[in-house]
Design an enzyme around this catalytic site. Structure first.
Site, PDB file in Angstrom:
ATOM      1  N   ASP A  92     -71.979 -21.233 -35.220  1.00  0.00           N
ATOM      2  CA  ASP A  92     -73.398 -21.026 -35.472  1.00  0.00           C
ATOM      3  C   ASP A  92     -74.080 -21.227 -34.115  1.00  0.00           C
ATOM      4  O   ASP A  92     -74.200 -22.355 -33.633  1.00  0.00           O
ATOM      5  CB  ASP A  92     -73.869 -22.068 -36.514  1.00  0.00           C
ATOM      6  CG  ASP A  92     -75.364 -21.965 -36.747  1.00  0.00           C
ATOM      7  OD1 ASP A  92     -76.037 -21.201 -36.003  1.00  0.00           O
ATOM      8  OD2 ASP A  92     -75.865 -22.651 -37.655  1.00  0.00           O
ATOM      9  N   HIS A 177     -76.010  -1.519 -17.305  1.00  0.00           N
ATOM     10  CA  HIS A 177     -74.736  -0.792 -17.262  1.00  0.00           C
ATOM     11  C   HIS A 177     -74.817   0.496 -16.432  1.00  0.00           C
ATOM     12  O   HIS A 177     -73.805   1.025 -16.010  1.00  0.00           O
ATOM     13  CB  HIS A 177     -74.178  -0.546 -18.669  1.00  0.00           C
ATOM     14  CG  HIS A 177     -74.843   0.548 -19.443  1.00  0.00           C
ATOM     15  ND1 HIS A 177     -76.009   0.389 -20.127  1.00  0.00           N
ATOM     16  CD2 HIS A 177     -74.493   1.838 -19.631  1.00  0.00           C
ATOM     17  CE1 HIS A 177     -76.344   1.522 -20.706  1.00  0.00           C
ATOM     18  NE2 HIS A 177     -75.446   2.429 -20.422  1.00  0.00           N
ATOM     19  N   HIS A 239     -82.879   0.819 -16.492  1.00  0.00           N
ATOM     20  CA  HIS A 239     -81.999   1.876 -15.978  1.00  0.00           C
ATOM     21  C   HIS A 239     -82.703   2.799 -14.963  1.00  0.00           C
ATOM     22  O   HIS A 239     -82.175   3.073 -13.889  1.00  0.00           O
ATOM     23  CB  HIS A 239     -81.451   2.732 -17.121  1.00  0.00           C
ATOM     24  CG  HIS A 239     -80.736   1.943 -18.190  1.00  0.00           C
ATOM     25  ND1 HIS A 239     -79.964   0.847 -17.891  1.00  0.00           N
ATOM     26  CD2 HIS A 239     -80.668   2.077 -19.535  1.00  0.00           C
ATOM     27  CE1 HIS A 239     -79.452   0.350 -19.016  1.00  0.00           C
ATOM     28  NE2 HIS A 239     -79.872   1.080 -20.018  1.00  0.00           N
ATOM     29  N   LYS A 344     -77.844  15.393 -24.377  1.00  0.00           N
ATOM     30  CA  LYS A 344     -77.652  14.212 -23.527  1.00  0.00           C
ATOM     31  C   LYS A 344     -77.475  14.755 -22.119  1.00  0.00           C
ATOM     32  O   LYS A 344     -76.522  15.494 -21.834  1.00  0.00           O
ATOM     33  CB  LYS A 344     -76.418  13.429 -23.957  1.00  0.00           C
ATOM     34  CG  LYS A 344     -76.262  12.131 -23.200  1.00  0.00           C
ATOM     35  CD  LYS A 344     -75.198  11.243 -23.827  1.00  0.00           C
ATOM     36  CE  LYS A 344     -74.962   9.967 -23.049  1.00  0.00           C
ATOM     37  NZ  LYS A 344     -75.998   8.966 -23.190  1.00  0.00           N
TER      38      LYS A 344
HETATM   39  C1  BG6 Z   1     -79.082   1.323 -23.544  1.00  0.00           C
HETATM   40  C2  BG6 Z   1     -80.318   1.554 -24.374  1.00  0.00           C
HETATM   41  O1  BG6 Z   1     -79.324   0.354 -22.572  1.00  0.00           O
HETATM   42  O2  BG6 Z   1     -78.715   2.554 -22.914  1.00  0.00           O
HETATM   43  C3  BG6 Z   1     -80.062   2.650 -25.409  1.00  0.00           C
HETATM   44  O3  BG6 Z   1     -80.643   0.346 -25.038  1.00  0.00           O
HETATM   45  C4  BG6 Z   1     -79.575   3.906 -24.727  1.00  0.00           C
HETATM   46  O4  BG6 Z   1     -81.247   2.939 -26.136  1.00  0.00           O
HETATM   47  C5  BG6 Z   1     -78.394   3.596 -23.815  1.00  0.00           C
HETATM   48  O5  BG6 Z   1     -79.183   4.823 -25.744  1.00  0.00           O
HETATM   49  C6  BG6 Z   1     -78.009   4.810 -22.998  1.00  0.00           C
HETATM   50  O6  BG6 Z   1     -76.831   4.543 -22.298  1.00  0.00           O
HETATM   51  P1  BG6 Z   1     -75.863   5.712 -21.853  1.00  0.00           P
HETATM   52  O7  BG6 Z   1     -74.796   5.030 -21.074  1.00  0.00           O
HETATM   53  O8  BG6 Z   1     -75.357   6.354 -23.119  1.00  0.00           O
HETATM   54  O9  BG6 Z   1     -76.680   6.658 -21.048  1.00  0.00           O
END
Ligand code: BG6
Length: 489
Positions: A92, A177, A239, A344
């Site tokens: 928890d 990321h 990002h 995308k």
């Molecule tokens: C994340 C966001 O950080 O990045 C998401 O919270 C988004 O909303 C995602 O879809 C996009 O990551 P990628 O690597 O698919 O471009």
């Protein structure tokens, strides 16, 4: 980047191990590191979750998700090795006393621990309190924090303060990321390993830059979470600003974390503030309405499952950003990102300045400018558009625009595109912070983003609707058209 396999062993302790990020990204990333022999044989993966599972059912969960999210064949031998590292601990997170159970589980394991927080950031403080109470934090340990760090500058300070009570800055790895993506890293190489670009990367040579991060997905099952954030906090604050800062920063002295982060920070700090006075001219916020994607009807944001019909949260943002420094004064960086766009598709397009004088008027009335396109995803690659003579004996010089196209899938045919999380996980193991975001960067990014969010709130304007499957509200076309430019589609 360093790639020292087996450099050090550590316990990898995953908080939120049965959550979405863990099953889609973290577990597959660790498996891939296992597959290529980059996980130290002595490292255990300690999965920590609220759910009351045992090791057998957690292992089943792992295998199920590896099958779902890894496209290559899973090798039985590798899988067995991977499974043998797994340990499960129910916890928890908010109950400080229960961390003694985790201490018991970690006993006898490796002394260096990587604590990966893949939980809502609001409980990062509780977790660090629990770890501290159970005596589980030493100077060797590292902590990895997922975004979003806070909701605004103030809340990010609270989270950072809580975590830094027990971990020093050089132990904290804040993940964005995008910094682990192959093509984002390649920006460093493009800019600083090619004199052609290094020497033409400023206001004298560049007219403007466009950064587009478009996604075709909608909100899908995370409406409540997303609605609290919106596209500004979810994508731009992190990002897109990271991409922008890598594009705009001054050359770092070397590849060390200190050098790179210091230069990125200066670039973000030099962003011209956007306030209530210029918000309408510099930004557009949109929200997707019902529409069609790949020929299929898809619901609008307000008609998604669990939606609050009166939400004003934006799912699209376009911004004309400007950087007030010697290198970039007067060069706009147009940012654009949205959900439910036609595909995308993420790319950076650097538009160089036009030739001052055209001697080819007879065949080309107006010479187009050179464009450098960096395709971030999918179909990763780099393109340069340039003018070329059409071969032939005609007396007049016939010329046309052609493209030099470096597609990574063709140039590096047998090379798998490594997922960002694999690289980042390895960098944490190796103790290299250069691909992670410093506290100062997070705070500078919030300062700029907060001013925009506050200005939107103060105007009370609703986000502009755009049909799902389109490139955003019409006003995003006007945002750039006002400067006599257009988005690259
Ligand atoms: C994340 C966001 O950080 O990045 C998401 O919270 C988004 O909303 C995602 O879809 C996009 O990551 P990628 O690597 O698919 O471009």
């Amino acid at each position: 980047m360093k790639n020292t396999a087996y450099q050090s062993a550590s316990e990898i302790v995953l908080f939120g191990a049965v959550g979405d990020l863990s099953r889609r990204k973290l577990i597959p990333a660790l498996y891939q590191l296992e597959q290529v022999g980059l996980l130290n044989p002595d490292s255990r993966i300690v999965a920590v979750a609220r759910q009351d599972l045992d090791l057998v059912s957690f292992t089943e969960f792992v295998v199920e998700n590896l099958n779902e999210f890894i496209s290559e064949t899973i090798e039985p031998k590798v899988l067995e090795r991977f499974k043998s590292r797994l340990v499960f601990q129910q916890l928890d997170f908010k109950d400080t006393d229960s961390y003694v159970n985790l201490a018991e589980t970690l006993k006898g394991g490796h002394e260096t621990r990587i604590y990966y927080f893949s939980t809502p950031p609001a409980i990062y403080g509780d977790i660090t309190d629990g770890l501290n109470a159970a005596g589980l934090i030493t100077d060797n340990d590292r902590v990895v924090m997922e975004k979003p760090i806070g909701h605004c500058l103030e809340s990010s300070k609270v989270i950072n303060d809580q975590v830094s009570r027990y971990f020093k800055e050089n132990q904290i790895y804040r993940i964005d990321h995008y910094l682990g993506k192959e093509t984002v890293l390649n920006l460093l190489v493009l800019r600083f390993a090619n004199s052609l670009f290094t020497n033409n990367w400023d206001r004298d040579s560049i007219d403007h830059v466009q950064i587009t991060v478009a996604e075709s997905v909608g909100i899908e099952g995370r409406w409540g979470f997303y609605d609290e954030a919106g596209q500004m906090r979810d994508m731009i604050q992190n990002h897109l600003l990271q991409i922008l800062s890598l594009l705009a920063m001054e050359p770092p002295a070397d590849l060390s974390a200190d050098s790179i982060r210091a230069e990125k920070l200066k670039a973000v700090k030099a962003l011209a503030p956007i306030t209530r006075q210029n918000i309408a001219e510099k930004t557009v916020r949109g929200q997707y309405a019902d529409g069609f994607l790949n020929g299929k009807a898809v619901p609008g944001y307000l008609n998604e499952e669990g939606a609050n019909k009166s939400s004003n949260t934006e799912t699209f943002v376009a911004i004309k950003a400007e950087i007030n420094n010697w290198r970039w004064k007067g060069v706009p960086f147009y940012l654009r990102t949205g959900k439910r766009m036609p595909a995308k598709h993420s790319e950076i397009v650097v538009h160089f300045k036009q030739q001052p004088h055209n001697i080819f008027k007879d065949s080309y009335a107006e010479l187009p400018s050179n464009k450098l396109t960096i395709r971030l995803q999918p179909d990763e690659g780099v393109e340069l558009q340039m003018m070329n003579k059409i071969p032939g004996i005609a007396s007049q010089m016939n010329i046309q625009e052609n493209t030099l196209d470096l597609s990574f899938s063709e140039a590096y045919e047998n090379q798998r595109v490594v997922d960002a999380y694999e690289r980042l996980m390895l960098e944490v193991v190796n103790g290299n912070q250069s691909l992670f975001v410093s506290r100062d960067e997070v705070e500078a990014a919030w300062t700029w983003a907060d001013s925009i969010i506050d200005a939107w709130q103060s105007t009370n304007d609703k986000p502009k609707p755009y049909a799902a499957g389109s490139w955003g509200p019409v006003s995003s076309i006007s945002l750039i058209a006002r400067d006599d430019r257009q988005w690259v589609e």
